[in-house]
Motif scaffolding. Structure first.
Motif, mmCIF file in Angstrom:
data_model
loop_
_atom_site.group_PDB
_atom_site.id
_atom_site.type_symbol
_atom_site.label_atom_id
_atom_site.label_comp_id
_atom_site.label_asym_id
_atom_site.label_seq_id
_atom_site.Cartn_x
_atom_site.Cartn_y
_atom_site.Cartn_z
ATOM 1 N N PHE A 100 -24.110 -33.635 -10.122
ATOM 2 C CA PHE A 100 -23.077 -34.122 -11.038
ATOM 3 C C PHE A 100 -22.866 -33.147 -12.192
ATOM 4 O O PHE A 100 -21.738 -32.779 -12.530
ATOM 5 C CB PHE A 100 -23.461 -35.508 -11.566
ATOM 6 N N LEU A 101 -23.954 -32.714 -12.804
ATOM 7 C CA LEU A 101 -23.855 -31.795 -13.942
ATOM 8 C C LEU A 101 -23.267 -30.455 -13.520
ATOM 9 O O LEU A 101 -22.375 -29.921 -14.192
ATOM 10 C CB LEU A 101 -25.229 -31.604 -14.586
ATOM 11 N N TYR A 102 -23.760 -29.906 -12.413
ATOM 12 C CA TYR A 102 -23.222 -28.637 -11.912
ATOM 13 C C TYR A 102 -21.726 -28.747 -11.641
ATOM 14 O O TYR A 102 -20.949 -27.858 -12.002
ATOM 15 C CB TYR A 102 -23.920 -28.211 -10.612
ATOM 16 N N GLN A 103 -21.331 -29.836 -10.986
ATOM 17 C CA GLN A 103 -19.922 -30.014 -10.625
ATOM 18 C C GLN A 103 -19.047 -30.119 -11.865
ATOM 19 O O GLN A 103 -17.991 -29.501 -11.949
ATOM 20 C CB GLN A 103 -19.743 -31.253 -9.743
ATOM 21 N N ALA A 104 -19.483 -30.895 -12.835
ATOM 22 C CA ALA A 104 -18.691 -31.069 -14.057
ATOM 23 C C ALA A 104 -18.527 -29.749 -14.805
ATOM 24 O O ALA A 104 -17.426 -29.409 -15.245
ATOM 25 C CB ALA A 104 -19.328 -32.121 -14.958
ATOM 26 N N VAL A 105 -19.601 -28.985 -14.923
ATOM 27 C CA VAL A 105 -19.533 -27.701 -15.621
ATOM 28 C C VAL A 105 -18.642 -26.729 -14.844
ATOM 29 O O VAL A 105 -17.823 -26.013 -15.426
ATOM 30 C CB VAL A 105 -20.943 -27.114 -15.849
ATOM 31 N N SER A 106 -18.762 -26.739 -13.533
ATOM 32 C CA SER A 106 -17.917 -25.890 -12.687
ATOM 33 C C SER A 106 -16.445 -26.288 -12.822
ATOM 34 O O SER A 106 -15.558 -25.429 -12.903
ATOM 35 C CB SER A 106 -18.365 -25.999 -11.230
ATOM 36 N N ASP A 107 -16.185 -27.587 -12.845
ATOM 37 C CA ASP A 107 -14.807 -28.064 -12.965
ATOM 38 C C ASP A 107 -14.184 -27.671 -14.301
ATOM 39 O O ASP A 107 -12.986 -27.383 -14.369
ATOM 40 C CB ASP A 107 -14.752 -29.582 -12.803
ATOM 41 N N LEU A 108 -14.975 -27.664 -15.343
ATOM 42 C CA LEU A 108 -14.456 -27.214 -16.644
ATOM 43 C C LEU A 108 -13.936 -25.786 -16.539
ATOM 44 O O LEU A 108 -12.876 -25.451 -17.086
ATOM 45 C CB LEU A 108 -15.550 -27.289 -17.712
ATOM 46 N N SER A 109 -14.671 -24.961 -15.834
ATOM 47 C CA SER A 109 -14.259 -23.574 -15.630
ATOM 48 C C SER A 109 -13.031 -23.502 -14.726
ATOM 49 O O SER A 109 -12.080 -22.769 -15.021
ATOM 50 C CB SER A 109 -15.415 -22.785 -15.023
ATOM 51 N N THR A 110 -13.038 -24.248 -13.632
ATOM 52 C CA THR A 110 -11.910 -24.249 -12.692
ATOM 53 C C THR A 110 -10.624 -24.669 -13.379
ATOM 54 O O THR A 110 -9.573 -24.053 -13.176
ATOM 55 C CB THR A 110 -12.199 -25.195 -11.501
ATOM 56 N N LEU A 111 -10.707 -25.702 -14.198
ATOM 57 C CA LEU A 111 -9.519 -26.201 -14.892
ATOM 58 C C LEU A 111 -9.192 -25.391 -16.142
ATOM 59 O O LEU A 111 -8.207 -25.679 -16.818
ATOM 60 C CB LEU A 111 -9.709 -27.674 -15.261
ATOM 61 N N GLU A 112 -10.030 -24.403 -16.439
ATOM 62 C CA GLU A 112 -9.844 -23.531 -17.602
ATOM 63 C C GLU A 112 -9.731 -24.334 -18.900
ATOM 64 O O GLU A 112 -8.870 -24.088 -19.740
ATOM 65 C CB GLU A 112 -8.637 -22.627 -17.406
ATOM 66 N N ILE A 113 -10.630 -25.291 -19.038
ATOM 67 C CA ILE A 113 -10.666 -26.114 -20.248
ATOM 68 C C ILE A 113 -11.420 -25.348 -21.322
ATOM 69 O O ILE A 113 -12.551 -24.923 -21.112
ATOM 70 C CB ILE A 113 -11.324 -27.474 -19.958
ATOM 71 N N LYS A 114 -10.790 -25.161 -22.454
ATOM 72 C CA LYS A 114 -11.436 -24.453 -23.562
ATOM 73 C C LYS A 114 -12.448 -25.377 -24.217
ATOM 74 O O LYS A 114 -12.137 -26.507 -24.585
ATOM 75 C CB LYS A 114 -10.384 -24.020 -24.580
ATOM 76 N N CYS A 115 -13.662 -24.855 -24.361
ATOM 77 C CA CYS A 115 -14.765 -25.649 -24.903
ATOM 78 C C CYS A 115 -15.327 -24.972 -26.149
ATOM 79 O O CYS A 115 -15.558 -23.763 -26.139
ATOM 80 C CB CYS A 115 -15.873 -25.788 -23.870
ATOM 81 N N PRO A 116 -15.558 -25.741 -27.210
ATOM 82 C CA PRO A 116 -16.190 -25.165 -28.395
ATOM 83 C C PRO A 116 -17.565 -24.597 -28.061
ATOM 84 O O PRO A 116 -18.241 -25.115 -27.167
ATOM 85 C CB PRO A 116 -16.308 -26.348 -29.361
ATOM 86 N N PRO A 117 -17.983 -23.562 -28.753
ATOM 87 C CA PRO A 117 -19.306 -22.987 -28.500
ATOM 88 C C PRO A 117 -20.405 -24.048 -28.626
ATOM 89 O O PRO A 117 -20.426 -24.815 -29.573
ATOM 90 C CB PRO A 117 -19.456 -21.923 -29.587
ATOM 91 N N GLY A 118 -21.252 -24.092 -27.633
ATOM 92 C CA GLY A 118 -22.375 -25.017 -27.651
ATOM 93 C C GLY A 118 -22.084 -26.412 -27.121
ATOM 94 O O GLY A 118 -23.008 -27.177 -26.880
ATOM 95 N N SER A 119 -20.813 -26.752 -26.932
ATOM 96 C CA SER A 119 -20.475 -28.120 -26.529
ATOM 97 C C SER A 119 -20.982 -28.461 -25.134
ATOM 98 O O SER A 119 -21.469 -29.574 -24.908
ATOM 99 C CB SER A 119 -18.966 -28.348 -26.607
ATOM 100 N N ILE A 120 -20.904 -27.535 -24.210
ATOM 101 C CA ILE A 120 -21.341 -27.815 -22.847
ATOM 102 C C ILE A 120 -22.858 -27.999 -22.796
ATOM 103 O O ILE A 120 -23.355 -28.941 -22.169
ATOM 104 C CB ILE A 120 -20.889 -26.703 -21.879
ATOM 105 N N ALA A 121 -23.579 -27.128 -23.453
ATOM 106 C CA ALA A 121 -25.043 -27.277 -23.490
ATOM 107 C C ALA A 121 -25.422 -28.598 -24.152
ATOM 108 O O ALA A 121 -26.337 -29.286 -23.693
ATOM 109 C CB ALA A 121 -25.683 -26.108 -24.222
ATOM 110 N N CYS A 122 -24.716 -28.957 -25.200
ATOM 111 C CA CYS A 122 -24.976 -30.228 -25.885
ATOM 112 C C CYS A 122 -24.729 -31.396 -24.936
ATOM 113 O O CYS A 122 -25.547 -32.318 -24.841
ATOM 114 C CB CYS A 122 -24.070 -30.320 -27.111
ATOM 115 N N TRP A 123 -23.627 -31.339 -24.198
ATOM 116 C CA TRP A 123 -23.304 -32.398 -23.256
ATOM 117 C C TRP A 123 -24.356 -32.493 -22.150
ATOM 118 O O TRP A 123 -24.824 -33.584 -21.826
ATOM 119 C CB TRP A 123 -21.910 -32.162 -22.663
#
Length: 180
Positions: A100-123
């Protein structure tokens, strides 16, 4: 309510698979209009919350298309996890967590969603903490053993994510170099 946890789980699994397929299809240019609504900047990155009942607030947000990408992914996983817990299969929550975590992080990249620094690691860290809480609440020794097989990879992934993010944050001068 009817105790048909496995049957309901199949429906959520299919919904999750279809959602993933839409995201993968977007790589070849087949992007449905509703999926483009998720392609804005990430503004909220709350962790998966495991609750027995679906909140009216979440249901209304889904209907009104007010959930962020991560919120919808978390919603799907939380429903799957709640069904697994109700079916007395908590180890499957831990087993499903890393994909689940791998897929969500991968999907963020696929959809080119801009993420604040540190937000993904925090999530990721917040989600893993929630999942580990479920594992620690297991009383049955067989279930506990099954859960424990999945905790080390989860902890390793969180450590890896946080390490990468901390090295990226050092570029922003948020942390003194000697802490990194």
């Amino acid at each position: 309510m009817l105790g048909l946890h496995d049957e309901a789980l199949v429906q959520y699994d299919e919904l999750d698979a279809m959602y993933t397929q839409f995201i993968l299809n977007s790589l070849i240019g087949n992007v449905p209009e509703w999926l483009t609504e998720f392609q804005g900047s990430l503004e909220r990155w709350a962790a998966v919350l495991f609750i027995d009942k679906i909140s009216r607030k979440q249901r209304d947000a889904i209907k009104k298309k007010k959930l962020s990408f991560l919120e919808f992914r978390c919603y799907l996983f939380s429903r799957q996890a709640s069904l697994l817990i109700a079916a007395r299969k908590p180890w499957l929550v831990a087993e499903r967590a890393l994909p689940f975590l791998y897929q969500a992080v991968s999907d963020l990249s696929t959809l080119e969603i801009k993420c604040p620094p540190g937000s993904i690691a925090c999530w990721v860290l917040q989600c893993i903490a929630q999942i580990l809480t479920i594992c620690q609440s297991v009383k049955n020794s067989l279930n506990l053993e099954e859960c424990s097989h999945h905790t080390a990879p989860l902890l390793y992934y969180s450590l890896k994510k946080v390490s990468v993010e901390l090295s990226n944050l050092s570029d922003y001068r948020i942390f003194p170099k000697d802490l990194l």
